[in-house]
Design a protein around this motif. Structure first.
Motif, PDB file in Angstrom:
ATOM      1  N   ILE A  32       7.682  -8.261  17.533  1.00  0.00           N
ATOM      2  CA  ILE A  32       8.184  -8.673  16.221  1.00  0.00           C
ATOM      3  C   ILE A  32       9.640  -8.244  16.108  1.00  0.00           C
ATOM      4  O   ILE A  32      10.002  -7.137  16.522  1.00  0.00           O
ATOM      5  CB  ILE A  32       7.307  -8.082  15.087  1.00  0.00           C
ATOM      6  N   PRO A  64      -1.374  -0.886   7.435  1.00  0.00           N
ATOM      7  CA  PRO A  64      -1.967  -0.689   6.100  1.00  0.00           C
ATOM      8  C   PRO A  64      -1.956  -1.959   5.262  1.00  0.00           C
ATOM      9  O   PRO A  64      -2.752  -2.087   4.335  1.00  0.00           O
ATOM     10  CB  PRO A  64      -1.071   0.376   5.466  1.00  0.00           C
ATOM     11  N   ILE A 110      -1.551 -10.283   7.899  1.00  0.00           N
ATOM     12  CA  ILE A 110      -0.200 -10.390   7.372  1.00  0.00           C
ATOM     13  C   ILE A 110       0.837  -9.954   8.393  1.00  0.00           C
ATOM     14  O   ILE A 110       1.908 -10.554   8.520  1.00  0.00           O
ATOM     15  CB  ILE A 110      -0.114  -9.593   6.041  1.00  0.00           C
ATOM     16  N   ILE A 111       0.527  -8.901   9.141  1.00  0.00           N
ATOM     17  CA  ILE A 111       1.517  -8.430  10.123  1.00  0.00           C
ATOM     18  C   ILE A 111       1.581  -9.414  11.293  1.00  0.00           C
ATOM     19  O   ILE A 111       2.650  -9.669  11.845  1.00  0.00           O
ATOM     20  CB  ILE A 111       1.240  -6.979  10.584  1.00  0.00           C
ATOM     21  N   SER A 166       1.398 -12.501  11.074  1.00  0.00           N
ATOM     22  CA  SER A 166       2.172 -13.675  10.673  1.00  0.00           C
ATOM     23  C   SER A 166       3.652 -13.499  10.996  1.00  0.00           C
ATOM     24  O   SER A 166       4.416 -14.452  10.961  1.00  0.00           O
ATOM     25  CB  SER A 166       1.986 -13.942   9.178  1.00  0.00           C
ATOM     26  N   MET A 224      10.793 -10.594   5.591  1.00  0.00           N
ATOM     27  CA  MET A 224       9.417 -10.242   5.183  1.00  0.00           C
ATOM     28  C   MET A 224       9.274  -8.738   5.067  1.00  0.00           C
ATOM     29  O   MET A 224       8.673  -8.217   4.131  1.00  0.00           O
ATOM     30  CB  MET A 224       8.408 -10.665   6.263  1.00  0.00           C
ATOM     31  N   PHE A 225       9.798  -8.029   6.063  1.00  0.00           N
ATOM     32  CA  PHE A 225       9.615  -6.577   6.127  1.00  0.00           C
ATOM     33  C   PHE A 225      10.364  -5.874   5.002  1.00  0.00           C
ATOM     34  O   PHE A 225       9.931  -4.852   4.495  1.00  0.00           O
ATOM     35  CB  PHE A 225      10.099  -6.072   7.489  1.00  0.00           C
ATOM     36  N   VAL A 227       8.010 -10.203   1.752  1.00  0.00           N
ATOM     37  CA  VAL A 227       6.579 -10.101   1.493  1.00  0.00           C
ATOM     38  C   VAL A 227       6.271  -8.737   0.899  1.00  0.00           C
ATOM     39  O   VAL A 227       5.574  -8.606  -0.091  1.00  0.00           O
ATOM     40  CB  VAL A 227       5.766 -10.305   2.784  1.00  0.00           C
ATOM     41  N   HIS A 280       8.904  -2.385   2.392  1.00  0.00           N
ATOM     42  CA  HIS A 280       8.296  -1.250   3.080  1.00  0.00           C
ATOM     43  C   HIS A 280       8.976   0.064   2.726  1.00  0.00           C
ATOM     44  O   HIS A 280      10.158   0.099   2.415  1.00  0.00           O
ATOM     45  CB  HIS A 280       8.320  -1.473   4.589  1.00  0.00           C
ATOM     46  N   ALA A 307       7.720   3.578   6.667  1.00  0.00           N
ATOM     47  CA  ALA A 307       7.467   2.402   7.494  1.00  0.00           C
ATOM     48  C   ALA A 307       8.694   2.094   8.360  1.00  0.00           C
ATOM     49  O   ALA A 307       8.566   1.743   9.538  1.00  0.00           O
ATOM     50  CB  ALA A 307       7.113   1.208   6.615  1.00  0.00           C
ATOM     51  N   LEU A 365       8.680   4.550  11.175  1.00  0.00           N
ATOM     52  CA  LEU A 365       7.638   4.215  12.137  1.00  0.00           C
ATOM     53  C   LEU A 365       8.101   3.049  13.006  1.00  0.00           C
ATOM     54  O   LEU A 365       7.973   3.073  14.231  1.00  0.00           O
ATOM     55  CB  LEU A 365       6.374   3.832  11.366  1.00  0.00           C
ATOM     56  N   HIS A 397      -0.671   0.724  -4.921  1.00  0.00           N
ATOM     57  CA  HIS A 397       0.244   1.174  -3.857  1.00  0.00           C
ATOM     58  C   HIS A 397       1.284   0.121  -3.533  1.00  0.00           C
ATOM     59  O   HIS A 397       2.440   0.427  -3.305  1.00  0.00           O
ATOM     60  CB  HIS A 397      -0.548   1.532  -2.590  1.00  0.00           C
ATOM     61  N   ARG A 398       0.837  -1.128  -3.507  1.00  0.00           N
ATOM     62  CA  ARG A 398       1.749  -2.180  -3.068  1.00  0.00           C
ATOM     63  C   ARG A 398       2.808  -2.457  -4.120  1.00  0.00           C
ATOM     64  O   ARG A 398       3.941  -2.785  -3.784  1.00  0.00           O
ATOM     65  CB  ARG A 398       0.922  -3.438  -2.797  1.00  0.00           C
ATOM     66  N   THR A 425      -3.988  -8.260  -3.376  1.00  0.00           N
ATOM     67  CA  THR A 425      -3.953  -7.545  -2.112  1.00  0.00           C
ATOM     68  C   THR A 425      -5.059  -8.070  -1.219  1.00  0.00           C
ATOM     69  O   THR A 425      -5.956  -8.778  -1.663  1.00  0.00           O
ATOM     70  CB  THR A 425      -4.169  -6.037  -2.332  1.00  0.00           C
ATOM     71  N   PRO A 431       0.191   6.593   3.074  1.00  0.00           N
ATOM     72  CA  PRO A 431      -1.136   6.347   2.481  1.00  0.00           C
ATOM     73  C   PRO A 431      -2.256   6.286   3.503  1.00  0.00           C
ATOM     74  O   PRO A 431      -3.407   6.530   3.160  1.00  0.00           O
ATOM     75  CB  PRO A 431      -0.963   5.009   1.757  1.00  0.00           C
TER      76      PRO A 431
HETATM   77  C1  HEM Z   1       6.731  -4.829  11.972  1.00  0.00           C
HETATM   78  C2  HEM Z   1       6.168  -3.675  11.834  1.00  0.00           C
HETATM   79  C3  HEM Z   1       5.520  -3.221  10.565  1.00  0.00           C
HETATM   80  C4  HEM Z   1       5.276  -1.943  10.295  1.00  0.00           C
HETATM   81  C5  HEM Z   1       5.619  -0.733  11.180  1.00  0.00           C
HETATM   82  C6  HEM Z   1       4.660  -1.891   9.024  1.00  0.00           C
HETATM   83  C7  HEM Z   1       4.248  -0.736   8.419  1.00  0.00           C
HETATM   84  C8  HEM Z   1       3.664  -0.659   7.212  1.00  0.00           C
HETATM   85  C9  HEM Z   1       3.274   0.536   6.583  1.00  0.00           C
HETATM   86  C10 HEM Z   1       3.494   1.940   7.155  1.00  0.00           C
HETATM   87  C11 HEM Z   1       2.727   0.218   5.400  1.00  0.00           C
HETATM   88  C12 HEM Z   1       2.145   1.186   4.372  1.00  0.00           C
HETATM   89  C13 HEM Z   1       2.957   1.182   3.113  1.00  0.00           C
HETATM   90  C14 HEM Z   1       4.331   1.655   3.374  1.00  0.00           C
HETATM   91  O1  HEM Z   1       4.491   2.727   3.999  1.00  0.00           O
HETATM   92  O2  HEM Z   1       5.298   0.964   2.943  1.00  0.00           O
HETATM   93  C15 HEM Z   1       2.769  -1.202   5.299  1.00  0.00           C
HETATM   94  C16 HEM Z   1       2.294  -1.901   4.231  1.00  0.00           C
HETATM   95  C17 HEM Z   1       2.422  -3.246   4.120  1.00  0.00           C
HETATM   96  N1  HEM Z   1       2.969  -4.103   5.042  1.00  0.00           N
HETATM   97 FE1  HEM Z   1       3.722  -3.642   6.783  1.00  0.00          FE
HETATM   98  N2  HEM Z   1       4.555  -3.134   8.512  1.00  0.00           N
HETATM   99  C18 HEM Z   1       5.087  -4.001   9.445  1.00  0.00           C
HETATM  100  C19 HEM Z   1       5.192  -5.348   9.328  1.00  0.00           C
HETATM  101  C20 HEM Z   1       4.818  -6.058   8.237  1.00  0.00           C
HETATM  102  C21 HEM Z   1       5.014  -7.459   8.073  1.00  0.00           C
HETATM  103  C22 HEM Z   1       5.701  -8.347   9.090  1.00  0.00           C
HETATM  104  C23 HEM Z   1       4.490  -7.769   6.883  1.00  0.00           C
HETATM  105  C24 HEM Z   1       4.451  -9.073   6.196  1.00  0.00           C
HETATM  106  C25 HEM Z   1       4.738 -10.212   6.762  1.00  0.00           C
HETATM  107  C26 HEM Z   1       3.972  -6.576   6.296  1.00  0.00           C
HETATM  108  C27 HEM Z   1       3.357  -6.493   5.064  1.00  0.00           C
HETATM  109  C28 HEM Z   1       2.895  -5.362   4.493  1.00  0.00           C
HETATM  110  C29 HEM Z   1       2.278  -5.298   3.215  1.00  0.00           C
HETATM  111  C30 HEM Z   1       2.008  -6.458   2.298  1.00  0.00           C
HETATM  112  C31 HEM Z   1       1.961  -3.974   2.989  1.00  0.00           C
HETATM  113  C32 HEM Z   1       1.352  -3.419   1.730  1.00  0.00           C
HETATM  114  C33 HEM Z   1       0.077  -2.723   2.009  1.00  0.00           C
HETATM  115  C34 HEM Z   1      -0.517  -2.249   0.705  1.00  0.00           C
HETATM  116  O3  HEM Z   1      -0.186  -1.115   0.290  1.00  0.00           O
HETATM  117  O4  HEM Z   1      -1.292  -2.997   0.131  1.00  0.00           O
HETATM  118  N3  HEM Z   1       4.169  -5.551   7.153  1.00  0.00           N
HETATM  119  N4  HEM Z   1       3.350  -1.733   6.412  1.00  0.00           N
END
Ligand code: HEM
Ligand code: HEM
Ligand SMILES: [Fe+2]
Ligand SMILES: [Fe+2]
Ligand SMILES: [Fe+2]
Ligand SMILES: [Fe+2]
Lengths: 440, 440
Positions: free
Chosen positions: A358, A375, A380-381, A383, A392-393, A397, A400, A404, A407, B132-133, B168, B272
């Motif tokens: 990605i 999480p 979604i990831i 996609s 998106m990141f 969407v 983060h 995040a 990470l 959270h989101r 969510t 989280p």
């Molecule tokens: C590319 C590496 C990615 C990593 C390392 C990552 C990491 C994380 C982490 C650690 C969280 C937990 C909440 C936070 O700490 O902000 C999270 C939540 C989320 N991520 Fe990612 N993410 C990635 C890619 C994506 C992509 C590409 C999308 C959407 C297209 C996405 C959508 C979301 C959504 C919607 C949540 C909310 C979860 C919730 O609390 O309901 N993430 N992500």
């Protein structure tokens, strides 16, 4: 210049605690290592007698001397006076010129300071300036790097090489008539203010001659000495270093309580010409309070204070230093310039062939092992695989968290030549060639 | 995707606390402002009855019900069980998937969690994921930005527009048979685990049917609810923000004590999916301790932990942010690029004519007012006037403190064209012309 020619510390003939037989041309005893045969030659027996012997005799005598209440009160009062003579007089007025005083106050401080039996203003301030100028080095007369006991009394009870102690400018002290007078008459001042005066007060006041001599004289001297010696030992040993941690001075409330407020010693070494040692109202600095009251009475003036802006700058810089140390111990991911460069088309191709790649902000990440743990859910990831997921990141969407982002940086595997998708697309347009950009 | 089509929070027919007459096509009461005439329509009376009415009746009934020791102990034990059902089950297992559990443990948590009477796992987790989101936004079901009372119980006792709450992904929950079973049979679970079971234990155990019902049933429900509600209110209100201060979550030991360890909420919102809320051994997090014990018993596995490197990165970044805020409030002197450029010869000339100018590191400083105050003496600082004092200032004569550097920067008046003396001298040699450099 004039101050370069002044005699080394403890070498003057009118000073106490000195060996009058000292000849700068002969080799000094401290140039020989301490052995079983010569150790007694290393000891400054005169100082031992004054600092340790007399108080011990005072303790013995105290057994036969009943302590009467007025004498006890007087001993404590005189303890504070003579302590202030050192802290507000010797230290903040003369050694550091942190404020100016009118002659009556100067005389008072020179007298009660003498009563603490710690040498003349001139001798004390010269050593103390060397201590500030050469802190923690061999030229520091009471360097704590030689051990806590050394900085406390070792430097007095052991002989010192007069050549060792750093030189400083005391021309201002040589021009101060009170300092010169006290220095010339040091032995009389010390005898009168250290012993005779406290005895007279108790004797003429309430008939307790012996008690006055033992408690307000000898034992009070012992306590004042030990308390002020703590500035050289304890204040370089325990506590915080909010302004600079390159050297040993430290801030601690315990040291402050013992030393009439001199315990905020990290501040003091950083801002030695500030008349305060404690800058917050709730910190214990009675020496500062006295100077302030004297200034209101017109006895002191020109109280120097560093601007709080400069003080806060020091604090911020020290915090920054600590933070940088912490930061450098952490793993911040492979630096971008050490990553291989990947073509956009290769990235898209590899992701299509099933690698969990990605791209975010022009950097390719391998998230294969993370997809199931995401999480925000697997779907979604996934996609974002093989696409430019920057938007998106970063809120498109989901916005983060900092965590995040951190990470993500651990999963870096490459950088895309040309940056993000849109730049590649623009360049392709410019170069009039097709690019495999992905439609959502 | 599937999860986009799920019904809005509280709109499902099998969920508690819902208005079964809700029709997404009709305008919702929350779209009208609260007035004197319609306020009662805004109140969710059913929830009021459950959350506030029943406990009040329990209090009244308690007057006639003596509290027996075994019942009191049982009520406390069951308080912890049902509390754990929420914290270790609903929250850390299902909402955040921070560990995995074997079916017996899942069943236990689904049952005791139901006994806390806070809705089904499915409903609770969906809301919580939205929290959270969309933390602190309008899509956050219990956003503290709407007030402390709102986040505590206001969001339940007042009607909510089901369209407001963020969506969510709960596809994983829909695949979990325990979650589905608990959701389908929610009303039976809640009646049995909330009231019947605690009553049975006290009744069959030691004959205290009424006490079991009132204390281990009704009043215990009230305390568990209020305690866990505190995660939404108190944990977003009091405490420190060591990881991120953009949003409201906070760390506080008081909240941790009230909520079985959920009080390190700033950490939790940042990480989280970590099964811990407290990461230091001395912090109170009994929920974490239980999960850990279960993992040793083989009931739980795959306990997720953020790498401590990532956690410390977050801490360092937040400290840096605070420090930058502090730094930006201080005066750091005139920036170099805003200073006039002076020729070396002009500088030397002006200093010769009596201006108190000194050059350090290519910057000219006006120290006229400082000469008399210089802690190192007048003579020595004057010796640098009109020269390049860079080396003297930086250890050549005296290694100045950080404070001295800061002070110096406040005295800037110009920059020397070409930098320090040596560069000017070199350039002059290159250009083959004479330069007025000063000899010591
Ligand atoms: C590319 C590496 C990615 C990593 C390392 C990552 C990491 C994380 C982490 C650690 C969280 C937990 C909440 C936070 O700490 O902000 C999270 C939540 C989320 N991520 Fe990612 N993410 C990635 C890619 C994506 C992509 C590409 C999308 C959407 C297209 C996405 C959508 C979301 C959504 C919607 C949540 C909310 C979860 C919730 O609390 O309901 N993430 N992500
Ligand atoms: C140009 C502006 C200067 C400023 C703002 C300045 C400031 C200070 C300050 C604040 C101190 C107290 C100790 C410390 O904080 O480090 C100090 C001490 C000292 N300065 Fe300077 N200084 C300046 C120039 C110089 C120069 C040019 C020299 C020598 C050529 C010099 C020699 C010393 C010495 C020897 C001390 C030690 C004082 C002691 O503790 O005995 N300073 N200076
Ligand atoms: Fe010191
Ligand atoms: Fe000092
Ligand atoms: Fe929260
Ligand atoms: Fe949570």
């Amino acid at each position: 210049p004039e101050f370069m020619d002044q005699p080394s510390a403890m070498a003057g003939t009118s000073e106490p605690n000195r060996n009058s037989k000292y000849d700068p041309k002969k080799p000094h005893i401290t140039e020989q290592p301490i052995t079983r045969a010569n150790w007694y030659k290393h000891v400054n027996w005169l100082n031992c007698f004054f600092i340790l012997g007399i108080p011990m005799m005072g303790c013995v005598a105290a057994f036969w001397t009943p302590l009467r209440l007025p004498t006890a009160i007087w001993a404590v009062v005189f303890y504070f006076w003579t302590g202030l003579g050192i802290t507000a007089g010797y230290h903040r007025l003369w050694a550091h010129k942190s404020y100016s005083a009118r002659t009556p106050l100067k005389l008072f401080l020179a007298l009660v300071g003498g009563g603490a039996v710690e040498g003349s203003i001139r001798w004390w301030s010269r050593d103390h300036r060397a201590h500030h100028r050469y802190t923690d080095t061999n030229k520091d007369p009471y360097s704590v790097r030689k051990g806590l006991m050394y900085s406390h009394i070792g430097w007095m009870v052991m002989k010192q090489n007069p050549k060792r102690i750093g030189r400083t400018d005391i021309s201002d002290l040589n021009e101060d008539p009170v300092v010169v007078w006290q220095h010339k008459n040091y032995l009389s001042v010390v005898a009168f203010m250290g012993l005779i005066f406290p005895t007279l007060v108790a004797g003429l006041g309430w008939g307790d001659w012996m008690g006055g001599f033992i408690y307000a004289g000898i034992l009070r001297i012992f306590f004042v000495q030990q308390a002020t010696f703590c500035v050289n030992s304890l204040a370089h040993w325990i506590g915080e270093q909010p302004f600079d941690d390159r050297n040993s001075p430290r801030d601690h409330v315990i040291t402050a309580f013992v030393t009439l407020g001199e315990g905020y010693h990290n501040f003091h070494h950083e801002f030695p010409s500030d008349y305060r040692n404690a800058i917050q109202w709730h910190q214990y600095d009675p020496t500062k309070w006295c100077i302030w009251v004297w200034s209101k009475l017109g006895l002191a003036y020109n109280l120097k204070q560093f601007r709080s802006n400069e003080i806060e700058k020091g604090r911020v810089q020290q915090l920054q230093k600590k933070l940088d140390q912490k930061r450098s111990k952490l793993d911040w991911g492979i630096p971008l310039d050490q990553l291989p460069v990947i073509e956009w088309e290769d990235y898209v191709e590899q992701a299509k062939n099933g690698r969990g790649l990605i791209a975010v902000a022009g950097v390719v990440h391998d998230i294969t092992d993370f997809i199931a743990e995401h999480p925000g859910g697997k779907a979604i990831i996934k996609s974002g695989l093989g696409k430019d997921a920057t938007a998106m990141f970063n809120g498109g969407v989901y916005m983060h968290s900092n965590a995040a982002h951190n990470l993500l940086s651990t999963m870096r595997v490459g950088v895309i030549r040309g940056g993000c998708e849109v730049e590649i697309w623009k360049r392709a347009q410019r170069e009039n060639k097709d690019v495999n950009y992905v439609k959502d």
